[in-house]
Write a protein that holds these residues in place. Structure first.
Motif, PDB file in Angstrom:
ATOM      1  N   GLN A 165      26.530  26.220  59.207  1.00  0.00           N
ATOM      2  CA  GLN A 165      26.602  26.978  60.454  1.00  0.00           C
ATOM      3  C   GLN A 165      27.313  28.288  60.159  1.00  0.00           C
ATOM      4  N   LYS A 166      26.767  29.345  60.706  1.00  0.00           N
ATOM      5  CA  LYS A 166      27.396  30.655  60.546  1.00  0.00           C
ATOM      6  C   LYS A 166      28.708  30.669  61.336  1.00  0.00           C
ATOM      7  N   PRO A 167      29.736  31.312  60.782  1.00  0.00           N
ATOM      8  CA  PRO A 167      30.981  31.413  61.541  1.00  0.00           C
ATOM      9  C   PRO A 167      30.771  32.311  62.761  1.00  0.00           C
ATOM     10  N   PRO A 168      31.540  32.075  63.814  1.00  0.00           N
ATOM     11  CA  PRO A 168      31.380  32.942  64.985  1.00  0.00           C
ATOM     12  C   PRO A 168      31.737  34.379  64.627  1.00  0.00           C
ATOM     13  N   PRO A 169      31.025  35.327  65.211  1.00  0.00           N
ATOM     14  CA  PRO A 169      31.342  36.731  64.907  1.00  0.00           C
ATOM     15  C   PRO A 169      32.746  37.069  65.392  1.00  0.00           C
ATOM     16  N   PRO A 170      33.415  37.969  64.686  1.00  0.00           N
ATOM     17  CA  PRO A 170      34.761  38.333  65.112  1.00  0.00           C
ATOM     18  C   PRO A 170      34.736  38.992  66.484  1.00  0.00           C
ATOM     19  N   VAL A 171      35.740  38.706  67.247  1.00  0.00           N
ATOM     20  CA  VAL A 171      35.848  39.266  68.587  1.00  0.00           C
ATOM     21  C   VAL A 171      36.361  40.697  68.462  1.00  0.00           C
ATOM     22  N   THR A 172      35.563  41.620  68.950  1.00  0.00           N
ATOM     23  CA  THR A 172      35.991  43.013  68.933  1.00  0.00           C
ATOM     24  C   THR A 172      36.581  43.349  70.294  1.00  0.00           C
ATOM     25  N   PRO A 173      37.719  44.004  70.294  1.00  0.00           N
ATOM     26  CA  PRO A 173      38.326  44.340  71.581  1.00  0.00           C
ATOM     27  C   PRO A 173      37.466  45.353  72.329  1.00  0.00           C
ATOM     28  N   GLN A 174      37.308  45.115  73.600  1.00  0.00           N
ATOM     29  CA  GLN A 174      36.531  46.018  74.442  1.00  0.00           C
ATOM     30  C   GLN A 174      37.433  47.158  74.905  1.00  0.00           C
ATOM     31  N   THR A 175      36.962  48.361  74.748  1.00  0.00           N
ATOM     32  CA  THR A 175      37.709  49.507  75.241  1.00  0.00           C
ATOM     33  C   THR A 175      37.003  50.056  76.476  1.00  0.00           C
ATOM     34  N   SER A 176      37.782  50.524  77.376  1.00  0.00           N
ATOM     35  CA  SER A 176      37.201  51.042  78.617  1.00  0.00           C
ATOM     36  C   SER A 176      36.542  52.397  78.354  1.00  0.00           C
ATOM     37  N   SER A 177      35.705  52.805  79.283  1.00  0.00           N
ATOM     38  CA  SER A 177      35.029  54.102  79.176  1.00  0.00           C
ATOM     39  C   SER A 177      36.038  55.241  79.177  1.00  0.00           C
ATOM     40  N   GLU A 178      37.099  55.067  79.931  1.00  0.00           N
ATOM     41  CA  GLU A 178      38.130  56.101  79.981  1.00  0.00           C
ATOM     42  C   GLU A 178      38.814  56.251  78.621  1.00  0.00           C
ATOM     43  N   ASP A 179      39.096  55.122  77.970  1.00  0.00           N
ATOM     44  CA  ASP A 179      39.718  55.170  76.642  1.00  0.00           C
ATOM     45  C   ASP A 179      38.790  55.838  75.637  1.00  0.00           C
ATOM     46  N   GLN A 180      37.521  55.507  75.696  1.00  0.00           N
ATOM     47  CA  GLN A 180      36.557  56.098  74.781  1.00  0.00           C
ATOM     48  C   GLN A 180      36.442  57.609  75.015  1.00  0.00           C
ATOM     49  N   LEU A 181      36.413  58.017  76.291  1.00  0.00           N
ATOM     50  CA  LEU A 181      36.339  59.432  76.624  1.00  0.00           C
ATOM     51  C   LEU A 181      37.593  60.163  76.151  1.00  0.00           C
ATOM     52  N   TYR A 182      38.752  59.549  76.317  1.00  0.00           N
ATOM     53  CA  TYR A 182      40.002  60.141  75.861  1.00  0.00           C
ATOM     54  C   TYR A 182      39.980  60.341  74.343  1.00  0.00           C
ATOM     55  N   LYS A 183      39.554  59.318  73.593  1.00  0.00           N
ATOM     56  CA  LYS A 183      39.491  59.419  72.131  1.00  0.00           C
ATOM     57  C   LYS A 183      38.508  60.494  71.695  1.00  0.00           C
ATOM     58  N   LEU A 184      37.373  60.570  72.366  1.00  0.00           N
ATOM     59  CA  LEU A 184      36.379  61.590  72.043  1.00  0.00           C
ATOM     60  C   LEU A 184      36.942  62.983  72.314  1.00  0.00           C
ATOM     61  N   THR A 185      37.638  63.140  73.426  1.00  0.00           N
ATOM     62  CA  THR A 185      38.244  64.430  73.770  1.00  0.00           C
ATOM     63  C   THR A 185      39.280  64.816  72.722  1.00  0.00           C
ATOM     64  N   GLU A 186      40.121  63.879  72.319  1.00  0.00           N
ATOM     65  CA  GLU A 186      41.129  64.149  71.292  1.00  0.00           C
ATOM     66  C   GLU A 186      40.466  64.560  69.981  1.00  0.00           C
ATOM     67  N   PHE A 187      39.393  63.880  69.620  1.00  0.00           N
ATOM     68  CA  PHE A 187      38.691  64.179  68.379  1.00  0.00           C
ATOM     69  C   PHE A 187      38.072  65.587  68.419  1.00  0.00           C
ATOM     70  N   VAL A 188      37.390  65.899  69.511  1.00  0.00           N
ATOM     71  CA  VAL A 188      36.764  67.225  69.645  1.00  0.00           C
ATOM     72  C   VAL A 188      37.843  68.307  69.668  1.00  0.00           C
ATOM     73  N   SER A 189      38.940  68.055  70.348  1.00  0.00           N
ATOM     74  CA  SER A 189      40.025  69.038  70.375  1.00  0.00           C
ATOM     75  C   SER A 189      40.585  69.278  68.985  1.00  0.00           C
ATOM     76  N   PHE A 190      40.681  68.221  68.219  1.00  0.00           N
ATOM     77  CA  PHE A 190      41.171  68.344  66.849  1.00  0.00           C
ATOM     78  C   PHE A 190      40.207  69.185  66.010  1.00  0.00           C
ATOM     79  N   LEU A 191      38.917  68.978  66.182  1.00  0.00           N
ATOM     80  CA  LEU A 191      37.932  69.720  65.407  1.00  0.00           C
ATOM     81  C   LEU A 191      37.903  71.201  65.776  1.00  0.00           C
TER      82      LEU A 191
END
Length: 193
Positions: A165-191
């Motif tokens: 039996q295949k092991p269960p896939p690792p649980v990836t933490p879910q990030t909210s849309s706001e967190d993702q948008l914040y990270k994207l904004t920080e990344f673009v600002s850095f660039l």
């Protein structure tokens, strides 16, 4: 086989022992005793720290190596592990009657190598023969089939084919849309800077 809490306790006690042995080795002006080297080499193998095991082997004085056949036996296990020769690893582990200070470490090492092999099998194989399972785990036919059944694996063709039996896939933490948008904004600002 160890359960998770037993395995963690063994790992912690070996880590502490390794630290003490390393300290003894460093403080010994003309090299440590064969027992210190034997235990430390065995612990490095248990920790799957093959690089440190190899460097320790190179620093052991020739006189200590020649006077202690157990060191050669431990290093032969390490060489098989380095080459990823699972059947050879089990043969080397069984070929020597380990002394009391090293026996517990080597028994734990065998269990850990076997557990890593079983995990690898569950991740890499969709089906395999019992002979392959026996080779990769160092178990007899009956024990290999028993381990598979205990894990809920399907044993077919009168015990000749195993479907893990295949092991269960690792649980990836879910990030909210706001967190993702914040990270994207920080990344673009850095660039843009």
């Amino acid at each position: 086989m160890f359960n998770n809490s037993q395995s963690e306790m063994v790992t912690n006690s070996f880590s502490k022992l390794a630290s003490d042995l390393e300290k003894q080795e460093l403080e010994a002006p003309k090299g440590s005793s064969a027992q210190v080297y034997s235990q430390l080499l065995a612990i490095y193998l248990y920790q799957n720290d093959l690089c440190n095991a190899k460097y320790l082997w190179k620093r052991i004085p020739q006189s200590v190596e020649n006077a202690n056949p157990e060191l050669f036996a431990i290093w032969s296990v390490g060489q098989k592990m380095w080459k990823r020769d699972l059947p050879g690893t089990y043969q080397s582990l069984a070929a020597y009657s380990w002394s009391e200070p090293v026996a517990k470490i080597m028994t734990s090492l065998e269990e850990k190598v076997r557990e890593r092999a079983i995990t690898l099998i569950s991740q890499a194989y969709s089906s395999l023969s019992v002979e392959t399972m026996m080779s990769m785990t160092g178990l007899s036919n009956e024990k290999a089939v028993q381990v598979c059944q205990n894990r809920g694996w399907d044993v077919q063709d009168a015990g000749k084919m195993i479907i893990p039996q295949k092991p269960p896939p690792p649980v990836t933490p879910q990030t909210s849309s706001e967190d993702q948008l914040y990270k994207l904004t920080e990344f673009v600002s850095f660039l843009e800077i």
